[in-house]
Design a protein around this motif. Structure first.
Motif, PDB file in Angstrom:
ATOM      1  N   THR A 241       0.785  -1.111  -0.002  1.00 27.01           N
ATOM      2  CA  THR A 241      -0.053  -0.159   0.041  1.00 27.01           C
ATOM      3  C   THR A 241       0.773   1.294   0.062  1.00 27.01           C
ATOM      4  N   THR A 242       0.596   2.203  -0.857  1.00 23.95           N
ATOM      5  CA  THR A 242       1.284   3.413  -0.825  1.00 23.95           C
ATOM      6  C   THR A 242       0.294   4.714  -0.554  1.00 23.95           C
ATOM      7  N   ALA A 243      -0.993   4.476  -0.396  1.00 24.11           N
ATOM      8  CA  ALA A 243      -1.970   5.746  -0.285  1.00 24.11           C
ATOM      9  C   ALA A 243      -3.171   5.161   0.435  1.00 24.11           C
ATOM     10  N   VAL A 244      -3.647   5.772   1.218  1.00 25.79           N
ATOM     11  CA  VAL A 244      -4.770   5.231   2.166  1.00 25.79           C
ATOM     12  C   VAL A 244      -5.899   6.396   2.013  1.00 25.79           C
ATOM     13  N   LEU A 245      -7.224   6.316   1.698  1.00 26.38           N
ATOM     14  CA  LEU A 245      -8.107   7.023   1.712  1.00 26.38           C
ATOM     15  C   LEU A 245      -9.014   6.608   3.007  1.00 26.38           C
ATOM     16  N   VAL A 246      -9.494   7.422   3.765  1.00 35.37           N
ATOM     17  CA  VAL A 246     -10.427   7.103   5.082  1.00 35.37           C
ATOM     18  C   VAL A 246     -11.716   8.064   4.955  1.00 35.37           C
ATOM     19  N   ILE A 247     -12.783   7.110   5.134  1.00 37.87           N
ATOM     20  CA  ILE A 247     -14.145   7.881   5.268  1.00 37.87           C
ATOM     21  C   ILE A 247     -14.329   8.802   6.771  1.00 37.87           C
ATOM     22  N   ASN A 248     -14.021   7.983   7.694  1.00 38.65           N
ATOM     23  CA  ASN A 248     -14.490   8.514   9.003  1.00 38.65           C
ATOM     24  C   ASN A 248     -13.251   9.688   9.562  1.00 38.65           C
ATOM     25  N   GLU A 249     -13.931  10.892   9.950  1.00 35.84           N
ATOM     26  CA  GLU A 249     -13.075  11.659  10.487  1.00 35.84           C
ATOM     27  C   GLU A 249     -11.952  11.501  11.447  1.00 35.84           C
ATOM     28  N   TYR A 250     -12.321  11.010  12.523  1.00 34.40           N
ATOM     29  CA  TYR A 250     -11.434  10.678  13.607  1.00 34.40           C
ATOM     30  C   TYR A 250     -10.469   9.438  13.094  1.00 34.40           C
ATOM     31  N   ALA A 251     -11.106   8.550  12.418  1.00 36.43           N
ATOM     32  CA  ALA A 251     -10.341   7.282  12.006  1.00 36.43           C
ATOM     33  C   ALA A 251      -9.167   7.918  10.969  1.00 36.43           C
ATOM     34  N   GLY A 252      -9.429   8.928  10.213  1.00 38.27           N
ATOM     35  CA  GLY A 252      -8.380   9.519   9.371  1.00 38.27           C
ATOM     36  C   GLY A 252      -7.113   9.913  10.305  1.00 38.27           C
ATOM     37  N   LEU A 253      -7.276  10.536  11.573  1.00 39.39           N
ATOM     38  CA  LEU A 253      -6.253  10.847  12.675  1.00 39.39           C
ATOM     39  C   LEU A 253      -5.622   9.681  12.815  1.00 39.39           C
ATOM     40  N   GLY A 254      -6.490   8.628  13.141  1.00 40.96           N
ATOM     41  CA  GLY A 254      -5.815   7.306  13.722  1.00 40.96           C
ATOM     42  C   GLY A 254      -5.133   6.784  12.799  1.00 40.96           C
ATOM     43  N   VAL A 255      -5.236   6.504  11.478  1.00 35.85           N
ATOM     44  CA  VAL A 255      -4.548   6.196  10.430  1.00 35.85           C
ATOM     45  C   VAL A 255      -3.118   6.739  10.154  1.00 35.85           C
ATOM     46  N   ALA A 256      -3.244   8.100  10.202  1.00 33.97           N
ATOM     47  CA  ALA A 256      -1.968   8.847  10.132  1.00 33.97           C
ATOM     48  C   ALA A 256      -1.080   8.559  11.316  1.00 33.97           C
ATOM     49  N   SER A 257      -1.608   8.624  12.707  1.00 33.89           N
ATOM     50  CA  SER A 257      -0.710   8.550  13.946  1.00 33.89           C
ATOM     51  C   SER A 257      -0.272   7.052  13.875  1.00 33.89           C
ATOM     52  N   GLY A 258      -1.268   6.069  13.511  1.00 35.48           N
ATOM     53  CA  GLY A 258      -1.030   4.679  13.566  1.00 35.48           C
ATOM     54  C   GLY A 258       0.265   4.589  12.903  1.00 35.48           C
ATOM     55  N   LEU A 259       0.239   4.876  11.556  1.00 36.44           N
ATOM     56  CA  LEU A 259       1.457   4.435  10.609  1.00 36.44           C
ATOM     57  C   LEU A 259       2.564   5.086  11.167  1.00 36.44           C
ATOM     58  N   ASN A 260       2.676   6.332  11.663  1.00 36.02           N
ATOM     59  CA  ASN A 260       3.743   6.717  12.353  1.00 36.02           C
ATOM     60  C   ASN A 260       4.529   6.043  13.369  1.00 36.02           C
ATOM     61  N   ARG A 261       3.224   5.369  14.376  1.00 32.30           N
ATOM     62  CA  ARG A 261       3.686   4.600  15.447  1.00 32.30           C
ATOM     63  C   ARG A 261       4.365   3.381  14.835  1.00 32.30           C
ATOM     64  N   LEU A 262       3.843   2.685  13.794  1.00 30.10           N
ATOM     65  CA  LEU A 262       4.334   1.616  13.296  1.00 30.10           C
ATOM     66  C   LEU A 262       5.667   2.018  12.316  1.00 30.10           C
ATOM     67  N   GLY A 263       6.321   3.146  12.550  1.00 31.05           N
ATOM     68  CA  GLY A 263       7.510   3.404  11.829  1.00 31.05           C
ATOM     69  C   GLY A 263       7.528   3.705  10.600  1.00 31.05           C
ATOM     70  N   TYR A 264       6.256   3.940  10.126  1.00 28.69           N
ATOM     71  CA  TYR A 264       6.062   4.242   8.473  1.00 28.69           C
ATOM     72  C   TYR A 264       6.319   5.958   8.691  1.00 28.69           C
ATOM     73  N   ASP A 265       6.976   6.179   7.405  1.00 32.35           N
ATOM     74  CA  ASP A 265       7.054   7.475   7.033  1.00 32.35           C
ATOM     75  C   ASP A 265       5.888   8.151   6.264  1.00 32.35           C
ATOM     76  N   VAL A 266       5.111   9.107   6.944  1.00 39.29           N
ATOM     77  CA  VAL A 266       3.963   9.743   6.181  1.00 39.29           C
ATOM     78  C   VAL A 266       4.334  11.123   5.828  1.00 39.29           C
ATOM     79  N   PRO A 267       4.543  11.393   4.394  1.00 35.95           N
ATOM     80  CA  PRO A 267       3.916  10.773   3.320  1.00 35.95           C
ATOM     81  C   PRO A 267       5.141  10.114   2.636  1.00 35.95           C
ATOM     82  N   GLY A 268       6.345   9.905   3.067  1.00 37.65           N
ATOM     83  CA  GLY A 268       7.355   9.341   2.360  1.00 37.65           C
ATOM     84  C   GLY A 268       7.122   8.043   1.933  1.00 37.65           C
ATOM     85  N   GLU A 269       6.585   7.151   2.777  1.00 37.62           N
ATOM     86  CA  GLU A 269       6.167   5.683   2.420  1.00 37.62           C
ATOM     87  C   GLU A 269       4.882   5.335   2.291  1.00 37.62           C
TER      88      GLU A 269
END
Lengths: 338, 338
Positions: A241-269
């Protein structure tokens, strides 16, 4: 049938004076009061006539029905509400919020009191029990949202098709080919029939197929933690996966911070693009999110306008669909080289 | 003076039947209706008596007055609102939200309609014009918050003194001696008289002096960007700072993310402790914030209870002050060695 005019004539006063007394809208002298009451008694002007007059009285109050105990009242909902309240005020109406459930039971009790001139419905289901109740009680209403059956119903809504099409086109243009949609949970009984979830997911399935992309959908509730869990799940099951679309507003915050916590660079990765978010929510994210900006201010205003036009007997507001618009932030970029 | 009982006696029906007809609460037969209307006409049972009866009729609706166009309706406000709505529902009342301003003008128009049994006031100012309006219109009300003059007023509120004392004691116990308070902006005309701002800042000035600490206060509006700016300002002017207390909920998010963006390690170099925050807001921060958890669920419930007790003629709820409670997160730690 005795009318207010008959009472006024017999008492030797104007209809306005009778109305002032009946509605307590202006003081009348004791002598006038006595004359009117005597005329009412002599004519047998009865309570039911008054009740009918009272029932037809306008309160200039309109209610926004929002199922606040089931649906998160976040920044997006606040934008709809405050823009609707502002629009109402400009036309000398008061907007109040009714936190009634989607099942319609409480709405029924409240409209039975005849306390408001009309209702704006939020969080509309495809088959929404509230519509039948408002029709049966002859309560004027407008929807911010759409039922499946729309014949003759006043409504404005998000243009989900165009929102999703614009979002996919933007990511595709950046070079992304491995997209994932984090959708709403249609298995949750509160949302199984929720218009925005159903329409957004359907649009995504159609449009990703049109682009010849694999259609991958994972589910999240509308909160940060669920978004973080969805991020972990989707990167485990779909590591390309290289890009994620999110419907729910607060899920969107969680996807971004979740990717960060997993060590992914957003938006680099991985790029993240919420589909319906208020700018204030986007600003809570670090880095600030690129979003499809939800058209809350426009739709709150238009939904109120649609209702007030009915109340004023003005020409109906034609149904309107408004897309969310891209608002650049710092969470989208071309995909990582493979 | 003719009473409903007189009408019932003359018509040969029960008082309840007369009431059903007058209030449209239950259908009565045409024959009964005719008998009652005839009795009313013969006795001269007039509109004013009906108006008084109607005025005394209970709607079982209560309003929460929240100045939503001036005050951010964030997660904390949502907690107060949803817990109040839930408490009302349990006692068979409906709670609605009135987004009326603190100046009282709109509140006055709405209570004039006699549409609700009572009002719960939120975002109370020290000298709040809404109180006089509710007293003058004899509208039952309870405050979640406190005016300066409280004699005879039903209220529940946050215990700001204990909240601040507990927060300072916690940070002091970790070893912090260089604290800063990010307070609300009392120069903003919407908030110059805002109880939570005034009381929290006063408590902090008193308590920090008691600990023999320097009292440093910087100001922020209740949004992320303003909190980020406050973080930059306070680290520039007070670089020795090791811990920051924040009054405003979204300013708290901004202070934490602002410190991060400036390159400070939170909590390695600077601890952040918001004084009144909902857990859902804390979860939006990365790392998750240690907070003084705002007692929204308790106070929403108690404020509603205080009002309903008045409406039901039950014993008054004694005034209650509830402190925010420490909820550990990841933004507080012992200070960096100097």
């Amino acid at each position: 049938m005795v009318t207010m005019r008959d009472v006024a004539d017999r008492a030797g006063v104007s209809i306005a004076t009778v109305s002032f007394l009946l509605n307590d809208t202006k003081p009348v002298t004791e002598a006038t009061r006595a004359r009117i009451e005597q005329a009412m008694a002599e004519l047998g002007y009865s309570r039911n006539m008054v009740a009918r007059a009272l029932a037809s009285r306008r309160t200039r109050i309109i209610a926004m029905a929002y199922p606040a105990l089931d649906h998160r009242f976040g920044f997006s909902a606040a934008e709809f509400f405050t823009s609707a309240a502002t629009a109402a005020r400009k036309q000398d109406y008061h907007l109040v919020l009714w936190p009634v459930g989607n099942d319609g039971a409480e709405l029924h009790e409240l409209v039975g009191e005849s306390l408001v001139d009309g209702v704006v419905l939020m969080e509309v289901q495809l088959d929404d029990p509230r519509v039948a109740i408002l029709q049966r009680t002859r309560t004027p209403f407008a929807m911010i949202g759409r039922t499946t059956e729309l014949e003759g119903l006043s409504h404005v809504d998000i243009d989900f098709d165009k929102t999703v099409a614009d979002a996919v086109a933007y990511l595709y243009g950046l070079g992304h080919r491995n997209l994932v949609l984090v959708a709403g949970d249609l298995a949750d009984p509160r949302f199984h029939n929720h218009g925005p979830y159903v329409r957004t997911e359907a649009a995504y399935r159609r449009i990703s197929a049109e682009y010849g992309l694999q259609t991958i959908v994972v589910v999240s509730a509308d909160n940060t933690q669920s978004g973080q869990e969805a991020a972990a799940r989707l990167m485990r099951d779909h590591p390309d996966t290289t890009a994620v679309l999110v419907i729910n507003e607060y899920a969107g915050l969680g996807v971004a911070s979740g990717l960060n916590r997993l060590g992914y660079d957003v938006p680099g990765e991985v790029s993240v693009l919420p589909l319906l978010m208020a700018p204030e929510t986007a600003a809570l994210s670090n880095p600030e999110l690129t979003i499809m900006r939800a058209p809350g201010p426009e739709l709150g205003q238009l939904g109120t306008e649609a209702l007030i036009r009915q109340l004023e007997g003005a020409a109906a507001l034609p149904p309107q669909l408004i897309p969310a618009k891209l608002q650049p932030g710092s969470t989208t970029a071309p995909p990582r080289p493979t």
